[in-house]
Design a protein around this motif. Structure first.
Motif, mmCIF file in Angstrom:
data_model
loop_
_atom_site.group_PDB
_atom_site.id
_atom_site.type_symbol
_atom_site.label_atom_id
_atom_site.label_comp_id
_atom_site.label_asym_id
_atom_site.label_seq_id
_atom_site.Cartn_x
_atom_site.Cartn_y
_atom_site.Cartn_z
ATOM 1 N N ALA A 147 0.814 -1.214 0.000
ATOM 2 C CA ALA A 147 0.000 0.000 0.000
ATOM 3 C C ALA A 147 0.848 1.264 0.000
ATOM 4 N N ALA A 148 2.131 1.152 0.398
ATOM 5 C CA ALA A 148 3.016 2.320 0.428
ATOM 6 C C ALA A 148 3.225 2.916 -0.962
ATOM 7 N N LEU A 149 2.958 2.105 -1.997
ATOM 8 C CA LEU A 149 3.098 2.643 -3.353
ATOM 9 C C LEU A 149 2.126 3.781 -3.634
ATOM 10 N N THR A 150 1.054 3.855 -2.840
ATOM 11 C CA THR A 150 0.095 4.939 -3.030
ATOM 12 C C THR A 150 0.754 6.298 -2.834
ATOM 13 N N ALA A 151 1.654 6.375 -1.851
ATOM 14 C CA ALA A 151 2.314 7.650 -1.560
ATOM 15 C C ALA A 151 3.225 8.094 -2.685
ATOM 16 N N VAL A 152 3.676 7.157 -3.519
ATOM 17 C CA VAL A 152 4.637 7.489 -4.573
ATOM 18 C C VAL A 152 3.968 7.582 -5.941
ATOM 19 N N LEU A 153 3.017 6.698 -6.206
ATOM 20 C CA LEU A 153 2.442 6.598 -7.546
ATOM 21 C C LEU A 153 1.062 7.236 -7.691
ATOM 22 N N VAL A 154 0.385 7.517 -6.599
ATOM 23 C CA VAL A 154 -0.970 8.070 -6.679
ATOM 24 C C VAL A 154 -1.055 9.451 -6.039
ATOM 25 N N ALA A 155 -0.637 9.552 -4.789
ATOM 26 C CA ALA A 155 -0.809 10.795 -4.044
ATOM 27 C C ALA A 155 -0.183 12.012 -4.719
#
Length: 483
Positions: A147-155
């Protein structure tokens, strides 16, 4: 402005040709309003039904976002943690807002637009970003990805896009309120400050206070709030404004160019750079955690983010000084036309000189003189920006040019009304008339003398303005009225 009196030059040469200064009083008795008279004001725009509907729609959208965020944060944090988060998150807001207002001192933007940008970032941007980020986190979890990818790829993408959406709407529908890169930095910066405030409520109240209370009690919750406050606000509180300022630069460039390609590409380039910088910021701690090397975060912040931050601060300060010097570059056109005097233009070139002019106005005309001087300085700065826009060819359509001509005339009339509050009131200054080229002064002994303008005028001594005489022996100058 009468079209048949335009000269043969380009649009930037088409100046107002009505007699400057309005009705001209005799040199021995300049016309001044009585003490205590109200200060003149800039003309107000009418609120038509279309503007009313658009305004109502924006207010409803912001209100809906505010209600959604209050309900969501209250449900997830609880009343006590929400209150702690709100108090702690609001503390840095006045400081950050003051920094952006300090940048905007030469030509302050309307308060309603500043509030709009802040509220847009605080409620609309956060509401949309929260929904998209949660959806992205669920998708990554379903795909078996961290889920940490959200901070890099989405947010970074959704947050920067939504934070910039409010200022972009201003640029589209209120382009005249964008006077350059400084305004872009102010509008986008305030949107980012509003976003960061609401985001900090979640971190301070949820990850800080509530988590600490559930684990060890109120004392631990308070300690964690302090720790997060130091890291997120005192050390890295500039993060969101720094990211979105990249978009602000692009919007400011687009607002001051006549090239349609630049108007489109500059905001896109600024927005893309903001997303990349935001994504890098979120990637640094993730790399440090994955590799088990905290030094990566230290090197990333100090070696990359801090230099970018100070570079942006230097750019903002330089642009602020440039905006002050713009009056010295553009308003001499109006000096030659007889609308202003050289000392008045010189007194607009820096904040120190403007402050000295207001002190002088207070001495000779009281509080009314100070208010009039403030209005005079604001109108003169707007006039300089308008003139600069003429030179750049920002108005491409006939309707836009007509509107610019009307606004120029309104500003010139406002300047004449403002200056009537303090002109001729200084008993230490000789009574004089400025004809666009030289002074015609009358001294206490009754003698009259023609005096050339000094090379470097720095003293704000407004005098009565005289209509320039029509040229003799050649075609009329576009800035002079026909005889």
């Amino acid at each position: 402005m009468r079209p048949e009196q335009w000269g043969a030059g380009d649009y930037a040469d088409r100046m107002a040709v009505t007699p400057p200064g309005g009705a001209l009083p005799p040199p021995s008795a300049p016309a001044v309003p009585p003490p205590g008279a109200p200060s003149p004001r800039m003309p107000l725009r009418r609120l038509g039904w279309r503007r009313f509907l658009a305004l109502a729609g924006v207010v409803l959208l912001i209100a809906a976002g505010a209600l959604f965020m209050v309900f969501t944060l209250g449900e997830s944090l609880g009343a006590e943690a929400l209150l702690v988060g709100v108090i702690a998150a609001i503390l840095p807001v006045p400081v950050l807002v003051s920094c952006f207002l300090w940048l905007d001192r030469y030509e302050p933007e309307p308060l309603k637009y500043l509030i709009f940008c802040f509220a847009w970032g605080a409620f609309v941007s956060t509401a949309i970003s929260l929904l998209v980020n949660e959806t992205g986190a669920r998708l990554f979890k379903d795909w078996g990805l961290p889920a940490a990818l959200t901070a890099v790829l989405v947010a970074p993408f959704i947050e920067e896009l939504t934070k910039a959406a409010g200022p972009i709407l201003l640029l589209i529908f209120r382009r005249r309120e964008f006077s350059g890169v400084t305004d872009g930095l102010v509008y986008c910066g305030l949107s980012a400050v509003g976003f960061a405030m609401v985001e900090n409520i979640l971190y301070l109240g949820g990850y800080g206070y509530r988590t600490g209370v559930e684990e060890y009690g109120p004392a631990t919750g308070a300690q964690q709030v302090i720790a997060i406050f130091i890291v997120r606000i005192l050390l890295f509180g500039f993060a969101h404004p720094l990211f979105t300022s990249m978009t602000g630069v692009g919007l400011g460039v687009a607002a001051r160019t006549a090239d349609r390609r630049v108007r489109i590409l500059a905001p896109l380039a600024g927005l893309l750079l903001a997303m990349m910088l935001h994504g890098t910021w979120n990637l640094i701690p993730s790399l440090a955690q994955i590799t088990g090397q905290p030094v990566i975060a230290l090197y990333g912040y100090i070696g990359v983010m801090v230099p970018i931050f100070f570079g942006m601060v230097g750019l903002a300060v330089g642009l602020r000084a440039w905006e002050g010097r713009l009056t010295e570059r553009t308003l001499p056109d109006y000096v030659r036309a007889g609308w202003l005097t050289p000392p008045e233009v010189a007194a607009l070139g820096s904040l120190g000189r403007r402050h000295a002019a207001r002190a002088w106005a207070r001495r000779v005309a009281g509080d009314g003189g100070v208010k009039a001087m403030r209005g005079y300085q604001f109108a003169a700065t707007r006039l300089a920006l308008l003139r600069d826009g003429m030179r750049r060819g920002l108005d491409r359509k006939p309707a836009e040019r007509d509107r610019t001509a009307r606004e120029e005339r309104e500003l010139l009339d406002s300047i004449a009304a403002y200056r009537s509050f303090f002109v001729g009131r200084d008993p230490q200054a000789p009574v004089g008339v400025w004809d666009g080229q030289r002074y015609h002064l009358r001294f206490p002994d009754g003698s009259r003398r023609t005096v050339e303008a000094p090379d470097e005028p720095v003293v704000p001594i407004p005098v009565v303005l005289a209509p320039p005489p029509p040229p003799v022996g050649h075609a009329p100058h576009p800035w002079h009225p026909h005889g």
